[in-house]
Every structure is written in C-alpha cells, then in structure tokens.
Write a protein that holds these residues in place. Structure first.
Motif, short mmCIF file in Angstrom:
data_model
loop_
_atom_site.label_atom_id
_atom_site.label_comp_id
_atom_site.label_asym_id
_atom_site.label_seq_id
_atom_site.Cartn_x
_atom_site.Cartn_y
_atom_site.Cartn_z
N ASP A 63 -62.95 -4.22 -10.80
CA ASP A 63 -61.89 -4.91 -10.05
C ASP A 63 -61.04 -5.82 -10.93
N ASP A 64 -61.28 -5.78 -12.22
CA ASP A 64 -60.47 -6.57 -13.14
C ASP A 64 -59.06 -6.02 -13.28
N ASP A 65 -58.12 -6.90 -13.47
CA ASP A 65 -56.76 -6.52 -13.86
C ASP A 65 -56.85 -5.83 -15.20
N ILE A 66 -56.22 -4.67 -15.34
CA ILE A 66 -56.29 -3.92 -16.59
C ILE A 66 -55.72 -4.71 -17.77
N ASN A 67 -54.84 -5.67 -17.48
CA ASN A 67 -54.23 -6.45 -18.56
C ASN A 67 -55.25 -7.31 -19.31
N LYS A 68 -56.40 -7.50 -18.70
CA LYS A 68 -57.48 -8.23 -19.37
C LYS A 68 -57.96 -7.49 -20.61
N TYR A 69 -57.73 -6.17 -20.63
CA TYR A 69 -58.25 -5.34 -21.71
C TYR A 69 -57.16 -4.70 -22.57
N LEU A 70 -55.92 -5.06 -22.33
CA LEU A 70 -54.80 -4.43 -23.04
C LEU A 70 -54.05 -5.44 -23.91
N PHE A 77 -50.94 -5.34 -24.40
CA PHE A 77 -49.58 -5.42 -23.85
C PHE A 77 -49.71 -5.48 -22.34
N SER A 78 -48.67 -5.91 -21.67
CA SER A 78 -48.74 -6.12 -20.22
C SER A 78 -48.27 -4.89 -19.45
N VAL A 79 -49.01 -4.57 -18.38
CA VAL A 79 -48.64 -3.46 -17.50
C VAL A 79 -48.60 -3.94 -16.06
N THR A 80 -47.45 -3.84 -15.42
CA THR A 80 -47.32 -4.13 -13.99
C THR A 80 -46.36 -3.13 -13.38
N ASN A 81 -46.54 -2.86 -12.10
CA ASN A 81 -45.58 -2.04 -11.38
C ASN A 81 -44.36 -2.92 -11.12
N PRO A 82 -43.18 -2.56 -11.64
CA PRO A 82 -41.99 -3.41 -11.49
C PRO A 82 -41.59 -3.64 -10.04
N ASN A 83 -42.08 -2.76 -9.14
CA ASN A 83 -41.78 -2.94 -7.72
C ASN A 83 -42.71 -3.98 -7.07
N PHE A 84 -43.82 -4.27 -7.77
CA PHE A 84 -44.79 -5.26 -7.28
C PHE A 84 -45.30 -6.06 -8.48
N ILE A 93 -52.90 -4.33 -11.30
CA ILE A 93 -53.44 -2.97 -11.30
C ILE A 93 -54.86 -3.07 -11.87
N THR A 94 -55.83 -2.58 -11.14
CA THR A 94 -57.22 -2.71 -11.58
C THR A 94 -57.74 -1.40 -12.17
N ILE A 95 -58.88 -1.49 -12.83
CA ILE A 95 -59.52 -0.30 -13.40
C ILE A 95 -59.89 0.67 -12.29
N LYS A 96 -60.39 0.13 -11.18
CA LYS A 96 -60.76 1.00 -10.05
C LYS A 96 -59.56 1.78 -9.54
N MET A 97 -58.38 1.15 -9.53
CA MET A 97 -57.17 1.84 -9.08
C MET A 97 -56.81 3.00 -10.00
N LEU A 100 -59.07 4.74 -11.64
CA LEU A 100 -60.12 5.73 -11.39
C LEU A 100 -59.89 6.52 -10.10
N ASP A 101 -59.36 5.85 -9.07
CA ASP A 101 -59.18 6.58 -7.80
C ASP A 101 -57.72 6.93 -7.52
N HIS A 102 -56.89 6.85 -8.56
CA HIS A 102 -55.49 7.29 -8.49
C HIS A 102 -54.66 6.53 -7.46
N THR A 103 -54.86 5.23 -7.39
CA THR A 103 -54.03 4.40 -6.50
C THR A 103 -53.27 3.33 -7.28
N SER A 104 -53.16 3.49 -8.59
CA SER A 104 -52.58 2.45 -9.45
C SER A 104 -51.07 2.31 -9.28
N GLY A 105 -50.41 3.38 -8.84
CA GLY A 105 -48.95 3.36 -8.77
C GLY A 105 -48.31 3.76 -10.08
N ILE A 106 -49.12 4.08 -11.09
CA ILE A 106 -48.58 4.62 -12.35
C ILE A 106 -48.30 6.09 -12.13
#
Length: 388
Positions: free
Chosen positions: A111-118, A120-127, A132-136, A138-144
């Motif tokens: 459930d961690d924000d992926i940015n904790k491990y990157l 560079f920063s990754v966010t959906n510009p619409n939100f 965006i979490t690791i679980k998202m 894994l289950d294809h709900t990241s919005g990427i």
C-alpha cells in the motif's frame, strides 16, 4: 418473373453455402480422436502455427508433455519439451512473484506510494494528489496507460532484434516523469482515479520490475534468477537474449515468416524465455510447500480477488479462460495468465485446490482467422484433459 428471380436467388444462396462449407472443411479439422497427441497434431496441421509445446500437470506432477512442429522451420529444428519460447505477458506472474517476495521480507509495503521507491516522481496528472501504490500496479488499477505509439516504436523487431539498449529505469523515467521525452499527460495516463478502475497496463509491470531493482539493489533479471529460477530448478529460464545459452530456442513467426528474436525496454512485462518443463515447476510452487518460494499466507494474499469484478488478483487472473472464449470451463478456482505478442502466444493455468494445471507455448500469435478455430478446439480439449 418473380418466381424466376426467387429461384435464381435461392440457387445463389445455396451455392454460397456450399462454397462456405467447403472452405470451412478445408480450414477446420473436426475430428476428435481419443489419442490426445493425434488430436493436437490434427488440429495444428490445419493452422499456420510452426510449433507448440504443452505440459499437463496432475497432482503437482507433469502428467505428460506434447510437442508439435518446428522451433525453426529453415533449420528443420523440431519442438520438444525443452524448447525455450519467449512467452509474452504470461511473464507478468513472475514479476508479481518477485514483488511479493520483497513484500514478504518486509522490504516494501503493497500500500506504499510507489514514489517511496523511485528516484523520480510519478503521479497521474489528472489526480496529482492521489498516490499510486504498488498494489495498484499489481492489479492494474494504477491509471498508468500503455501509449502504443511509444511502446511499438521501441520494440527491437525493426532494428534486427536482440535486447533493448534502453533500461527499464531509463524508460520509466522518460515515460512517466513530467520532463521525459516520452511523457504525455493525455496518452500515458487514464482519466480514472488511481485504484478505482481496472485498466491493463504493460508499462505498470515494467515499473514493478524497476521497483524490484531499486529495493533489492540488483538488476531485475539477476534478482529473479537468484530468488525464483535457481531455487525452483528453472535452469533454462532467462529474461535477456544475451543470457540464453541453449540453441533449442523457438524463433517467433508471422504467417511462416521468421521474425527477429526481439525485446523491449519494459521487459519484466513480457520477455521471459522459458520452456514448459521450467514453467510447470513455477506453477507447482503455488501449492507445493516443499517447493514453494512464497509462504502459503503470501500466496493466499496474492491470489485474493482485487479488481476487474474480482477476476484480477495481484498479478494473476481468474478470467484467462474467459479471455479466450471458454467462460463455460471457468469454475472460479483457476488462476492463470495469457500472453500474446508478434510470433508468440502462451497460456498458463493452475488450480491450487486440485493441484492440476497446464502450460501451452506457441511461436505464432493467434489471429482472427478461420484456422484459429483449430487452436480454440485444441486448447479446449487440453483444458478438459487437465481436469482444472
């Protein structure tokens, strides 16, 4: 006059039906011999698929191997159970397993924000304020989102094949970072809030591979070799072409035309090279505690329904049979994944309760052709034989 026109029309329709029946008879094999190997041979003889390798698992042991056709047509090299195929998106279940190992070792939190491990920063510009979490991933709900204009251009097919010279880290930064050369707010991200909607993402799984690198402090291919392939005895399994030593490799084909052995930057999402012997060991590890690389409780969490109406788990799917138009054979307990890329088709299915499974690799992509009906019949029979 009307009767004559009607009679002519009737003759024309009958002629069309006769011609259609002849074409279907020429293209589709309707035989159903009791011998499974003969059945597979009859079906594949009606296709343009060069080679197929199959493993059927019963009670966590390989019940039988079936091989058909050629790994390389020009060289006359036939497929056998040891033939290595590149298996496209079926690779994702291995990438997900690597993440779950690091989670089990408390190296990361799902459930961690992926940015904790990157770096560079990754966010959906619409939100922009929604992590965006690791679980998202894994289950294809990241919005990427997969921007295929970019992704297709980076396949190495047109440049002669081989491994990509672009690392997964470089690609991820240039695709997801706002100043990246492949960044697009409109094409690289969906308009759905992270975590809300299932949207299958190859790029997302490439990013998971990069997170494995960041957390483990070693290249993704080396991490999986040390922690998955070697412990399971998967001696002929690699991610990169440069690491493949066997000559028993299935060349990809497009309508009998040999393609270069290609790759792409997000290789953790689809370039695993393995054979049915090795991949069967991987499937069995889901329930055989003497051979597992994850704790039973971790596997249970990994296979718990998440998104896509409960069909998607953390890397695996309960709807793989639905995806190939075999929903009636889906009993709700079969986990799996399919893979499809130029010159490649794969499917791996496993029922942890029955401890039965199957693996099918082909060096030709399934297409929307009449001959594909033969492949459908073949897979359907094998699923039934595997007693999933």
């Amino acid at each position: 006059m009307i009767k004559k026109a009607t009679k002519i029309l009737g003759v024309m329709i009958l002629s069309i039906l006769i011609i259609a029946s002849i074409i279907i008879a020429l293209k589709v094999d309707f035989s159903n011999p009791a011998d499974l190997e003969k059945f597979v041979q009859n079906k594949m003889n009606k296709t343009n698929v060069p080679g197929v390798s199959i493993a059927i698992i019963k009670d966590n042991k390989v019940d039988r191997y079936i091989s058909y056709g050629y790994a390389n047509i020009a060289e006359g090299k036939k497929v056998n159970q040891d033939t290595v195929f590149q298996i496209a998106s079926l690779s994702k279940v291995v990438t997900a397993t690597a993440i779950m190992q690091l989670y089990e070792k408390e190296k990361l939190n799902l459930d961690d924000d992926i940015n904790k491990y990157l770096p560079f920063s990754v966010t959906n510009p619409n939100f922009p304020n929604e992590p965006i979490t690791i679980k998202m991933l894994l289950d294809h709900t990241s919005g990427i989102q997969d921007n295929w204009d970019v992704i297709d251009s980076l396949y190495t097919i047109d440049s002669g094949g081989g491994d990509s010279k672009i690392s997964i880290g470089e690609f991820s930064k240039e695709y997801l970072g706002v100043s990246g050369k492949w960044y697009s707010a409109e094409k690289n991200f969906t308009e759905n809030k992270p975590g809300a909607t299932f949207d299958y993402s190859n790029v997302g799984f490439g990013l998971l591979g990069y997170i494995v690198e960041q957390v483990s402090d070693m290249p993704f291919n080396q991490y999986t070799k040390n922690n998955i392939f070697l412990p399971l005895g998967m001696s002929e399994t690699e991610w990169l072409h440069k690491d493949v030593t066997t000559e028993n490799f299935a060349s990809p084909y497009d309508n009998q035309k040999e393609l270069p052995r290609y790759s792409f930057p997000t290789y953790p999402d689809g370039t695993l090279k393995t054979n049915v012997v090795d991949f069967s060991k991987f499937l069995v590890s889901l329930s055989d505690e003497s051979k597992t690389i994850l704790k039973p409780e971790t596997i249970k969490e990994m296979l718990s329904p998440q998104s896509n109406d409960g069909n998607q788990t953390l890397g695996w799917s309960y709807s793989s049979l639905d995806d190939i138009f075999m929903k009636k054979l889906n009993n709700g307990s079969i986990v799996g994944h399919t893979g499809s890329d130029p010159g490649e088709f794969s499917i791996g299915l496993y029922n942890p309760e029955k401890k039965n499974g199957l693996v099918i690799f082909m060096n030709q992509q399934m297409g929307l052709k009449l001959q594909t009906i033969n492949i459908y019949y073949m897979i359907k029979r094998i699923v039934e034989e595997a007693d999933l």
